[in-house]
Motif scaffolding. Structure first.
Motif, short mmCIF file in Angstrom:
data_model
loop_
_atom_site.label_atom_id
_atom_site.label_comp_id
_atom_site.label_asym_id
_atom_site.label_seq_id
_atom_site.Cartn_x
_atom_site.Cartn_y
_atom_site.Cartn_z
N GLN A 140 -55.22 -51.07 -19.20
CA GLN A 140 -54.33 -51.30 -20.32
C GLN A 140 -54.66 -50.38 -21.49
O GLN A 140 -53.78 -49.88 -22.20
CB GLN A 140 -54.40 -52.75 -20.77
N ALA A 141 -55.96 -50.13 -21.69
CA ALA A 141 -56.38 -49.21 -22.75
C ALA A 141 -55.85 -47.80 -22.48
O ALA A 141 -55.38 -47.12 -23.40
CB ALA A 141 -57.90 -49.20 -22.86
N GLU A 150 -56.59 -56.87 -24.06
CA GLU A 150 -55.37 -56.25 -23.56
C GLU A 150 -54.20 -56.45 -24.53
O GLU A 150 -53.34 -55.58 -24.67
CB GLU A 150 -54.97 -56.82 -22.19
N PHE A 196 -54.08 -53.75 -27.18
CA PHE A 196 -53.60 -52.46 -26.68
C PHE A 196 -52.09 -52.48 -26.50
O PHE A 196 -51.42 -51.48 -26.72
CB PHE A 196 -54.29 -52.13 -25.35
N GLU A 197 -51.56 -53.62 -26.08
CA GLU A 197 -50.11 -53.74 -25.91
C GLU A 197 -49.38 -53.73 -27.25
O GLU A 197 -48.33 -53.12 -27.39
CB GLU A 197 -49.79 -55.04 -25.15
N LYS A 226 -53.18 -47.03 -20.82
CA LYS A 226 -51.75 -47.03 -21.10
C LYS A 226 -51.48 -46.88 -22.59
O LYS A 226 -50.46 -46.33 -23.00
CB LYS A 226 -51.12 -48.33 -20.59
N GLN A 230 -57.86 -61.74 -26.41
CA GLN A 230 -57.73 -60.90 -25.23
C GLN A 230 -57.57 -59.44 -25.65
O GLN A 230 -56.60 -59.08 -26.32
CB GLN A 230 -56.51 -61.33 -24.41
N GLU A 249 -58.99 -54.28 -15.56
CA GLU A 249 -57.69 -54.55 -16.17
C GLU A 249 -57.65 -54.06 -17.62
O GLU A 249 -56.65 -53.49 -18.07
CB GLU A 249 -57.38 -56.04 -16.11
N ILE A 250 -58.74 -54.27 -18.34
CA ILE A 250 -58.79 -53.86 -19.74
C ILE A 250 -58.76 -52.33 -19.85
O ILE A 250 -58.04 -51.76 -20.68
CB ILE A 250 -60.05 -54.42 -20.43
N ILE A 280 -64.69 -54.75 -26.83
CA ILE A 280 -64.06 -55.78 -26.01
C ILE A 280 -64.92 -57.03 -25.92
O ILE A 280 -64.40 -58.15 -25.77
CB ILE A 280 -63.71 -55.26 -24.60
#
Length: 311
Positions: free
Chosen positions: A263-264, A222, A225-226, A266, A220, A259-260, A211
């Motif tokens: 999201q990871a 995130e 990951f999305e 998820k 970013q 936050e990261i 990261i």
């Protein structure tokens, strides 16, 4: 002969029934409580983090006293370690030592030239170490100047990763910042990172997202990951100074770690590996960073205390 309206209606009634059943089935499926893929990924957010230490952080200590260094890391509460070289040690002995300290070897960073020229040796060493993944973490600058070279590396990685898979070993690619700089040829311009996602075989090759280097490149974490859920097996957790781009202890910088991490999770990531490239006090850095990461996931902290007999 003209047919009456009732006759026409009777003729097409079975078709109307069939279409109505299809429509009803479609609506039931859409409204059913069956978990979606995205919803099942959300379950990972409540899971404890599996936190590891990248041993490059303590490379000098590893050179001087590998047994003592691994013991200290285990006593801190780390669950896994990731190697960046074996420091002349026998991989089988070191792997046994790690397991005797109630840790696992999540990964081992491998040399690019060995990957190209001696893949069987690299696979054998990784297996002897007991590492879950062999990780390519660096490609020499002179061997990544154009897209033809990147295409060549993709072929090599896919080939070796398939061989490693047959031996029960995973393969992961670890990024730095250079993968995000577009490279052009006569027909296209593309970031190497995008090329890797497009052409590395997802059956055999995962990614280990760093990261810090991702943010260093202005991207970013995130977002990846999305876009690519399920493609990341590990994440390198590092932080960036609030005033410049230096690496700092996790939790002391500008990167939005909670936050990261969420999201990871998820995206299906379970393994989070703490690293600092140039710490002033490596062991203090590992301890502070671990404490911070546990603080954003209390279940991980509880698991660590239970492992060492604390309440």
């Amino acid at each position: 002969m003209l047919r009456s309206e009732p006759a026409i209606a009777n003729k097409y009634k079975p078709r109307f029934r069939f279409c109505a059943l299809l429509l009803l089935s479609s609506l039931l499926i859409q409204c059913s409580p069956i978990p979606t893929v995205e919803r099942s990924r959300d379950l990972f957010v409540d899971e404890p983090l599996v936190i590891g230490a990248q041993l490059y952080t303590v490379r000098d200590a590893m050179t001087n006293n590998i047994d003592g260094t691994l013991t200290k890391i285990s006593n801190m509460g780390y669950q896994t370690v990731e190697f960046a070289g074996l420091f002349g040690e026998d991989p089988k002995r070191v792997g046994q030592l790690v397991r005797s300290l109630d840790m696992q070897v999540i990964g081992s960073h491998i040399d690019a030239h060995d990957l190209r020229l001696r893949p069987e040796k690299v696979i054998a060493e990784t297996k002897a170490l007991g590492a879950r993944y062999m990780v390519l973490a660096w490609i020499p600058a002179e061997e990544r100047q154009n897209l033809e070279q990147w295409e060549d590396w993709i072929k090599i990685i896919n080939h070796v990763a398939e061989k490693a898979h047959a031996q029960g070993i995973g393969f992961a690619y670890h990024n730095h910042e250079f993968e995000f700089t577009p490279i052009s040829d006569s027909s296209r311009s593309i970031e190497p990172f995008e090329l890797l996602f497009a052409k590395l075989n997802p059956r055999y090759v995962d990614f280990e997202l760093d990261i810090y280097w991702t943010r260093f490149a202005g991207k970013q974490p995130e977002a990846y990951f999305e876009r690519f859920p399920g493609r990341f097996s590990m994440v390198h957790i590092k932080d960036m100074s609030r005033t410049n781009k230096d690496i700092v202890d996790v939790g002391n910088g500008r990167i939005k770690i909670p936050e990261i991490v969420a999201q990871a999770q998820k995206a299906g990531v379970r393994h989070f590996v703490i690293e600092h490239d140039n710490p002033k006090n490596p062991f203090e850095t590992l301890q502070r960073s671990l404490t911070y990461l546990q603080s954003i996931n209390p279940r991980s902290s509880q698991r660590g205390r239970q492992r060492h007999g604390e309440t």
